[in-house]
Design a protein around this motif. Structure first.
Motif, mmCIF file in Angstrom:
data_model
loop_
_atom_site.group_PDB
_atom_site.id
_atom_site.type_symbol
_atom_site.label_atom_id
_atom_site.label_comp_id
_atom_site.label_asym_id
_atom_site.label_seq_id
_atom_site.Cartn_x
_atom_site.Cartn_y
_atom_site.Cartn_z
ATOM 1 N N MET A 127 0.862 -1.193 0.000
ATOM 2 C CA MET A 127 0.000 0.000 0.000
ATOM 3 C C MET A 127 0.891 1.233 0.000
ATOM 4 O O MET A 127 2.062 1.174 0.401
ATOM 5 N N ALA A 128 0.348 2.337 -0.455
ATOM 6 C CA ALA A 128 1.110 3.587 -0.507
ATOM 7 C C ALA A 128 1.175 4.206 0.889
ATOM 8 O O ALA A 128 0.309 3.946 1.734
ATOM 9 N N PRO A 129 2.210 5.027 1.157
ATOM 10 C CA PRO A 129 2.267 5.700 2.462
ATOM 11 C C PRO A 129 1.090 6.656 2.629
ATOM 12 O O PRO A 129 0.641 7.280 1.657
ATOM 13 N N GLU A 130 0.569 6.749 3.860
ATOM 14 C CA GLU A 130 -0.584 7.613 4.098
ATOM 15 C C GLU A 130 -0.246 9.078 3.883
ATOM 16 O O GLU A 130 -1.045 9.846 3.357
ATOM 17 N N ARG A 131 0.925 9.481 4.320
ATOM 18 C CA ARG A 131 1.347 10.877 4.170
ATOM 19 C C ARG A 131 2.744 10.911 3.573
ATOM 20 O O ARG A 131 3.590 10.078 3.891
ATOM 21 N N SER A 132 2.978 11.868 2.698
ATOM 22 C CA SER A 132 4.310 11.987 2.114
ATOM 23 C C SER A 132 4.596 13.446 1.777
ATOM 24 O O SER A 132 3.688 14.253 1.566
ATOM 25 N N ILE A 133 5.875 13.763 1.759
ATOM 26 C CA ILE A 133 6.362 15.092 1.374
ATOM 27 C C ILE A 133 7.470 14.877 0.351
ATOM 28 O O ILE A 133 8.351 14.035 0.553
ATOM 29 N N ILE A 134 7.436 15.617 -0.736
ATOM 30 C CA ILE A 134 8.471 15.511 -1.766
ATOM 31 C C ILE A 134 9.269 16.810 -1.800
ATOM 32 O O ILE A 134 8.688 17.897 -1.878
ATOM 33 N N VAL A 135 10.590 16.693 -1.718
ATOM 34 C CA VAL A 135 11.459 17.874 -1.748
ATOM 35 C C VAL A 135 12.413 17.748 -2.933
ATOM 36 O O VAL A 135 12.620 16.670 -3.493
ATOM 37 N N ASP A 136 13.010 18.886 -3.331
ATOM 38 C CA ASP A 136 13.876 18.906 -4.511
ATOM 39 C C ASP A 136 15.242 18.285 -4.261
ATOM 40 O O ASP A 136 15.799 17.629 -5.125
ATOM 41 N N GLN A 137 15.798 18.511 -3.067
ATOM 42 C CA GLN A 137 17.175 18.125 -2.806
ATOM 43 C C GLN A 137 17.278 17.068 -1.704
ATOM 44 O O GLN A 137 16.525 17.103 -0.730
#
Length: 289
Positions: free
Chosen positions: A207-217
């Motif tokens: 299953m996919a993570p419930e919460r995620s944050i994507i950053v550039d570096q």
């Protein structure tokens, strides 16, 4: 046209900004503007359009710039061949390197290289592995350093492999991901790295993570983890012992072996014949793991 004028046009086409080009050429803006006007007069056509936002090439300018780049490139290649005949290592070593390696492994190698070969110069570009391969194909660099499994028919040297870790200030076992409220912090990367992480994740959790944050570096990702904002999957090359009180859990593949990421040095055989490239390879051999 003199060779310096071809160089001037090539730099202007790269920067598309009079101020930045003047700084690179070590001339004043008015002097650069006058020289450009004289060159355009010689050609009998406008090469650049000027605007408050900078420069842009005219259709005629695109043809002239292409010619200028060919002239500059041919001289550089002839100089490299001449320098390869000498015993001293001269010339420019052109490297394209995956950003993560350029930040964490390459500096120590280049430090040793410049100490050992002070007459050689270095041109370095960093980016994703896909960008490195493109630069090699187009002849923009002598060698490339990439991550993952290379689809490369030329010469390739394995540099090192490093394990992948789940990193967090609180999570002590992979299973605890299912009960945490923290987000999964991801950094933008090339497709092969992203695919490896996705495959591992779905093997573990389906299953996919419930919460995620994507950053550039990746450095931003790391600092967010170290400050307790969330958890991340990071390669060992970025974890040099300065991470303090975080838990590092090794990722395992389907056979319960550590999941690792390889790093390679690539190039065409013709590039490896250059003395500055041969010298770089000798130094690299000292830092292979």
């Amino acid at each position: 046209m003199s060779f310096s004028e071809f160089q001037l046009l090539a730099v202007l086409a790269e920067e598309l900004n009079m101020r930045k080009a003047a700084q690179r050429l070590f001339v004043s803006q008015p002097a650069l503007s006058q020289r450009l006007q004289a060159i355009e007069k010689d050609w009998g056509t406008k090469i650049f359009n000027r605007s408050p936002k900078g420069l842009s090439l005219t259709p005629s300018g695109e043809m002239i710039i292409q010619f200028a780049r060919e002239v500059v490139g041919k001289k550089e290649r002839v100089l490299e061949e001449l320098q390869s005949l000498e015993s001293e290592v001269h010339g420019t070593l052109k490297i394209a390197c995956a950003s993560i390696v350029g930040q964490n492994w390459l500096p120590q190698v280049l430090k040793k290289f410049v100490e050992k070969y002070p007459h050689a110069k270095i041109s370095l570009m960093t980016g994703w592995s896909s960008e490195i391969t493109k630069a090699l194909y187009e002849g923009e660099v002598h060698v490339g350093i990439i991550r993952g499994i290379p689809e490369w028919k030329g010469r390739k040297i394995h540099l090192f492999e490093d394990s992948l870790y789940l990193v967090d200030k609180e999570i002590r076992a992979v299973e605890e991901i299912l009960s945490t409220n923290k987000p999964f912090i991801q950094f933008k990367s090339d497709s092969t790295y992203y695919q490896e992480i996705q495959e591992w994740w779905h093997r573990q959790f389906q299953m996919a993570p419930e919460r995620s944050i994507i950053v550039d570096q990746i450095e931003t990702c790391k600092q967010m983890v170290f400050n307790g904002i969330g958890y991340a999957i990071l390669p060992a090359i970025t974890l040099n012992g300065a991470e303090g009180d975080v838990f590092k859990l090794p990722l395992m593949d389907e056979d319960q072996r550590p999941l690792r990421r390889d790093t390679w040095l690539l190039g065409y055989d013709s590039a490896f014949e250059l003395k500055q490239v041969q010298a770089f390879v000798e130094v690299v051999e000292e830092f292979k793991k």
